[in-house]
Write a protein that holds these residues in place. Structure first.
Motif, PDB file in Angstrom:
ATOM      1  N   THR A  27     -30.954 -27.134 -19.787  1.00 57.64           N
ATOM      2  CA  THR A  27     -31.630 -25.966 -19.254  1.00 57.64           C
ATOM      3  C   THR A  27     -32.924 -25.654 -19.998  1.00 57.64           C
ATOM      4  OG1 THR A  27     -30.351 -24.462 -20.645  1.00 57.64           O
ATOM      5  CG2 THR A  27     -29.471 -24.944 -18.455  1.00 57.64           C
ATOM      6  N   GLU A  28     -33.243 -26.370 -21.053  1.00 59.04           N
ATOM      7  CA  GLU A  28     -34.463 -26.120 -21.816  1.00 59.04           C
ATOM      8  C   GLU A  28     -35.636 -26.948 -21.322  1.00 59.04           C
ATOM      9  OE1 GLU A  28     -33.415 -26.799 -25.875  1.00 59.04           O
ATOM     10  OE2 GLU A  28     -32.118 -25.062 -25.962  1.00 59.04           O
ATOM     11  N   THR A  29     -35.404 -27.783 -20.358  1.00 55.94           N
ATOM     12  CA  THR A  29     -36.448 -28.644 -19.823  1.00 55.94           C
ATOM     13  C   THR A  29     -36.362 -28.675 -18.301  1.00 55.94           C
ATOM     14  OG1 THR A  29     -37.269 -30.916 -19.737  1.00 55.94           O
ATOM     15  CG2 THR A  29     -34.929 -30.638 -20.201  1.00 55.94           C
ATOM     16  N   PRO A  30     -37.492 -28.823 -17.643  1.00 50.09           N
ATOM     17  CA  PRO A  30     -37.470 -28.925 -16.184  1.00 50.09           C
ATOM     18  C   PRO A  30     -37.014 -30.293 -15.672  1.00 50.09           C
ATOM     19  CG  PRO A  30     -39.598 -28.146 -16.974  1.00 50.09           C
ATOM     20  CD  PRO A  30     -38.827 -28.614 -18.155  1.00 50.09           C
ATOM     21  N   GLY A  96     -49.035 -34.551 -14.337  1.00 49.09           N
ATOM     22  CA  GLY A  96     -49.811 -34.090 -15.480  1.00 49.09           C
ATOM     23  C   GLY A  96     -49.369 -32.828 -16.180  1.00 49.09           C
ATOM     24  N   LEU A  97     -48.140 -32.372 -15.984  1.00 49.40           N
ATOM     25  CA  LEU A  97     -47.694 -31.124 -16.612  1.00 49.40           C
ATOM     26  C   LEU A  97     -47.316 -31.351 -18.077  1.00 49.40           C
ATOM     27  CD1 LEU A  97     -45.605 -29.984 -13.580  1.00 49.40           C
ATOM     28  CD2 LEU A  97     -47.501 -28.665 -14.544  1.00 49.40           C
ATOM     29  N   LYS A  98     -47.931 -30.556 -18.964  1.00 53.54           N
ATOM     30  CA  LYS A  98     -47.678 -30.669 -20.400  1.00 53.54           C
ATOM     31  C   LYS A  98     -47.162 -29.350 -20.935  1.00 53.54           C
ATOM     32  CE  LYS A  98     -51.612 -33.737 -20.653  1.00 53.54           C
ATOM     33  NZ  LYS A  98     -52.470 -33.272 -19.582  1.00 53.54           N
ATOM     34  N   LYS A  99     -46.230 -29.437 -21.883  1.00 50.31           N
ATOM     35  CA  LYS A  99     -45.617 -28.238 -22.466  1.00 50.31           C
ATOM     36  C   LYS A  99     -46.653 -27.437 -23.236  1.00 50.31           C
ATOM     37  CE  LYS A  99     -41.501 -26.573 -24.753  1.00 50.31           C
ATOM     38  NZ  LYS A  99     -41.379 -25.416 -23.892  1.00 50.31           N
ATOM     39  N   ASP A 100     -46.648 -26.130 -22.985  1.00 49.45           N
ATOM     40  CA  ASP A 100     -47.531 -25.201 -23.665  1.00 49.45           C
ATOM     41  C   ASP A 100     -46.752 -23.904 -23.865  1.00 49.45           C
ATOM     42  OD1 ASP A 100     -49.636 -23.798 -24.759  1.00 49.45           O
ATOM     43  OD2 ASP A 100     -50.683 -23.516 -22.861  1.00 49.45           O
ATOM     44  N   GLY A 101     -46.077 -23.787 -25.005  1.00 52.89           N
ATOM     45  CA  GLY A 101     -45.241 -22.614 -25.255  1.00 52.89           C
ATOM     46  C   GLY A 101     -44.011 -22.653 -24.377  1.00 52.89           C
ATOM     47  N   ASP A 102     -43.823 -21.598 -23.573  1.00 54.02           N
ATOM     48  CA  ASP A 102     -42.655 -21.494 -22.692  1.00 54.02           C
ATOM     49  C   ASP A 102     -42.902 -22.049 -21.295  1.00 54.02           C
ATOM     50  OD1 ASP A 102     -41.173 -20.334 -24.684  1.00 54.02           O
ATOM     51  OD2 ASP A 102     -41.559 -18.279 -24.021  1.00 54.02           O
ATOM     52  N   GLU A 103     -44.059 -22.649 -21.074  1.00 49.66           N
ATOM     53  CA  GLU A 103     -44.344 -23.205 -19.760  1.00 49.66           C
ATOM     54  C   GLU A 103     -44.968 -24.583 -19.877  1.00 49.66           C
ATOM     55  OE1 GLU A 103     -46.835 -20.156 -18.034  1.00 49.66           O
ATOM     56  OE2 GLU A 103     -48.652 -21.042 -18.829  1.00 49.66           O
ATOM     57  N   TRP A 104     -45.132 -25.216 -18.749  1.00 48.19           N
ATOM     58  CA  TRP A 104     -45.790 -26.504 -18.663  1.00 48.19           C
ATOM     59  C   TRP A 104     -46.987 -26.289 -17.756  1.00 48.19           C
ATOM     60  CZ3 TRP A 104     -40.796 -25.660 -19.391  1.00 48.19           C
ATOM     61  CH2 TRP A 104     -40.102 -26.450 -20.318  1.00 48.19           C
ATOM     62  N   ASP A 105     -48.177 -26.691 -18.216  1.00 52.23           N
ATOM     63  CA  ASP A 105     -49.359 -26.462 -17.388  1.00 52.23           C
ATOM     64  C   ASP A 105     -50.322 -27.640 -17.463  1.00 52.23           C
ATOM     65  OD1 ASP A 105     -50.565 -26.104 -19.860  1.00 52.23           O
ATOM     66  OD2 ASP A 105     -50.849 -23.956 -19.635  1.00 52.23           O
ATOM     67  N   ASP A 106     -51.544 -27.419 -17.006  1.00 45.15           N
ATOM     68  CA  ASP A 106     -52.578 -28.458 -16.905  1.00 45.15           C
ATOM     69  C   ASP A 106     -52.193 -29.555 -15.928  1.00 45.15           C
ATOM     70  OD1 ASP A 106     -54.277 -27.190 -18.693  1.00 45.15           O
ATOM     71  OD2 ASP A 106     -53.406 -28.213 -20.425  1.00 45.15           O
ATOM     72  N   GLY A 107     -51.302 -29.222 -14.984  1.00 47.45           N
ATOM     73  CA  GLY A 107     -50.870 -30.213 -14.014  1.00 47.45           C
ATOM     74  C   GLY A 107     -51.490 -29.986 -12.654  1.00 47.45           C
ATOM     75  N   ALA A 108     -51.007 -30.765 -11.706  1.00 44.03           N
ATOM     76  CA  ALA A 108     -51.462 -30.656 -10.324  1.00 44.03           C
ATOM     77  C   ALA A 108     -50.254 -30.768  -9.406  1.00 44.03           C
ATOM     78  CB  ALA A 108     -52.466 -31.754 -10.011  1.00 44.03           C
ATOM     79  N   ILE A 109     -50.348 -30.125  -8.240  1.00 47.20           N
ATOM     80  CA  ILE A 109     -49.304 -30.213  -7.229  1.00 47.20           C
ATOM     81  C   ILE A 109     -49.957 -30.493  -5.879  1.00 47.20           C
ATOM     82  CG2 ILE A 109     -49.249 -27.719  -6.835  1.00 47.20           C
ATOM     83  CD1 ILE A 109     -46.151 -28.078  -6.386  1.00 47.20           C
ATOM     84  N   LEU A 110     -49.371 -31.414  -5.162  1.00 47.23           N
ATOM     85  CA  LEU A 110     -49.836 -31.780  -3.826  1.00 47.23           C
ATOM     86  C   LEU A 110     -48.977 -31.072  -2.786  1.00 47.23           C
ATOM     87  CD1 LEU A 110     -51.277 -33.690  -1.713  1.00 47.23           C
ATOM     88  CD2 LEU A 110     -49.359 -35.251  -2.116  1.00 47.23           C
ATOM     89  N   LYS A 121     -48.809 -24.915 -12.723  1.00 47.60           N
ATOM     90  CA  LYS A 121     -48.060 -24.657 -13.949  1.00 47.60           C
ATOM     91  C   LYS A 121     -46.644 -24.281 -13.538  1.00 47.60           C
ATOM     92  CE  LYS A 121     -49.377 -19.821 -14.703  1.00 47.60           C
ATOM     93  NZ  LYS A 121     -49.965 -18.902 -15.679  1.00 47.60           N
ATOM     94  N   ILE A 122     -45.691 -24.553 -14.421  1.00 50.45           N
ATOM     95  CA  ILE A 122     -44.288 -24.262 -14.137  1.00 50.45           C
ATOM     96  C   ILE A 122     -43.647 -23.611 -15.349  1.00 50.45           C
ATOM     97  CG2 ILE A 122     -44.094 -26.143 -12.462  1.00 50.45           C
ATOM     98  CD1 ILE A 122     -42.609 -27.782 -14.554  1.00 50.45           C
ATOM     99  N   ALA A 123     -42.596 -22.845 -15.093  1.00 49.42           N
ATOM    100  CA  ALA A 123     -41.853 -22.197 -16.169  1.00 49.42           C
ATOM    101  C   ALA A 123     -40.398 -22.031 -15.747  1.00 49.42           C
ATOM    102  CB  ALA A 123     -42.454 -20.834 -16.499  1.00 49.42           C
ATOM    103  N   GLY A 128     -32.841 -21.310 -17.194  1.00 48.96           N
ATOM    104  CA  GLY A 128     -33.069 -22.697 -16.813  1.00 48.96           C
ATOM    105  C   GLY A 128     -32.474 -23.083 -15.475  1.00 48.96           C
ATOM    106  N   THR A 129     -31.904 -22.111 -14.756  1.00 48.42           N
ATOM    107  CA  THR A 129     -31.327 -22.413 -13.444  1.00 48.42           C
ATOM    108  C   THR A 129     -32.376 -22.371 -12.333  1.00 48.42           C
ATOM    109  OG1 THR A 129     -30.724 -20.110 -13.015  1.00 48.42           O
ATOM    110  CG2 THR A 129     -29.067 -21.516 -14.101  1.00 48.42           C
ATOM    111  N   LYS A 130     -33.530 -21.760 -12.628  1.00 51.30           N
ATOM    112  CA  LYS A 130     -34.611 -21.674 -11.654  1.00 51.30           C
ATOM    113  C   LYS A 130     -35.921 -22.081 -12.315  1.00 51.30           C
ATOM    114  CE  LYS A 130     -32.318 -18.330  -8.801  1.00 51.30           C
ATOM    115  NZ  LYS A 130     -32.293 -17.014  -8.231  1.00 51.30           N
ATOM    116  N   LEU A 131     -36.837 -22.506 -11.462  1.00 53.45           N
ATOM    117  CA  LEU A 131     -38.137 -22.967 -11.930  1.00 53.45           C
ATOM    118  C   LEU A 131     -39.210 -22.271 -11.106  1.00 53.45           C
ATOM    119  CD1 LEU A 131     -39.500 -25.125 -13.805  1.00 53.45           C
ATOM    120  CD2 LEU A 131     -39.519 -26.624 -11.799  1.00 53.45           C
ATOM    121  N   GLU A 132     -40.100 -21.538 -11.782  1.00 51.45           N
ATOM    122  CA  GLU A 132     -41.235 -20.938 -11.102  1.00 51.45           C
ATOM    123  C   GLU A 132     -42.351 -21.971 -11.068  1.00 51.45           C
ATOM    124  OE1 GLU A 132     -42.317 -17.264 -13.041  1.00 51.45           O
ATOM    125  OE2 GLU A 132     -40.797 -16.164 -11.913  1.00 51.45           O
ATOM    126  N   VAL A 133     -42.795 -22.300  -9.872  1.00 47.11           N
ATOM    127  CA  VAL A 133     -43.843 -23.294  -9.668  1.00 47.11           C
ATOM    128  C   VAL A 133     -45.049 -22.570  -9.086  1.00 47.11           C
ATOM    129  CG1 VAL A 133     -44.463 -25.442  -8.507  1.00 47.11           C
ATOM    130  CG2 VAL A 133     -42.097 -25.059  -9.243  1.00 47.11           C
TER     131      VAL A 133
END
Length: 152
Positions: A27-30, A96-110, A121-123, A128-133
């Motif tokens: 649950t600590e990782t997407p 391209g999503l990279k961990k930055d604190g409590d979220e992953w950002d600098d990515g792209a979504i098609l 960015k995602i968090a 860890g049961t849900k993912l905000e995209v």
């Protein structure tokens, strides 16, 4: 008698740690499989498998949920470049999503529906049961968020 209780307690604690540690780590990782829920209709659209490669996350479509009257094996006719006219099933839509604190950002979504690529960015939320995209243009303020559900 005290020794038996102490050993039993130690044994039970060990079993608990062995069982709970992988669950906590998951649950600590997407990384895993997520059900994509459309933020407009509230309907499930796809299963997305997120994986990590050298600390960078990417996600690909592993299953589509289509209505009977919809094309069951759609192609991305609005996508540009090498993705044009490619099958949506199996397509990598998160990159391209990279961990930055409590979220992953600098990515792209098609978005295969319109062929557009957005910053992303995602968090993790709800333990860890849900993912905000969040997909956006320019700054995060100009975008929209979907909440995806982790799948077993």
């Amino acid at each position: 008698m005290f020794m038996i209780i102490a050993r039993t307690r130690t044994f039970l604690l060990s079993v608990f740690l062995l069982i709970s540690t992988p669950l906590l780590a998951a649950t600590e990782t997407p990384v895993g499989v997520w059900k994509n829920i459309d933020d407009v209709t509230g309907q499930a659209k796809a299963l997305i498998e997120i994986s990590a490669n050298a600390g960078v996350l990417e996600g690909r479509i592993v299953q589509l949920f289509r209505q009977p009257d919809e094309e069951q094996n759609p192609i991305c006719i609005k996508c540009a470049g090498v993705l044009h006219d490619q099958l949506v099933l199996g397509m990598t839509i998160l990159t391209g999503l990279k961990k930055d604190g409590d979220e992953w950002d600098d990515g792209a979504i098609l978005d295969p529906n319109n062929g557009k690529v957005y910053r992303c960015k995602i968090a993790l939320v709800d333990g860890g049961t849900k993912l905000e995209v969040r997909g956006f243009i320019g700054i995060s303020l100009f975008g929209r968020t979907q909440v995806w559900e982790r799948q077993p």
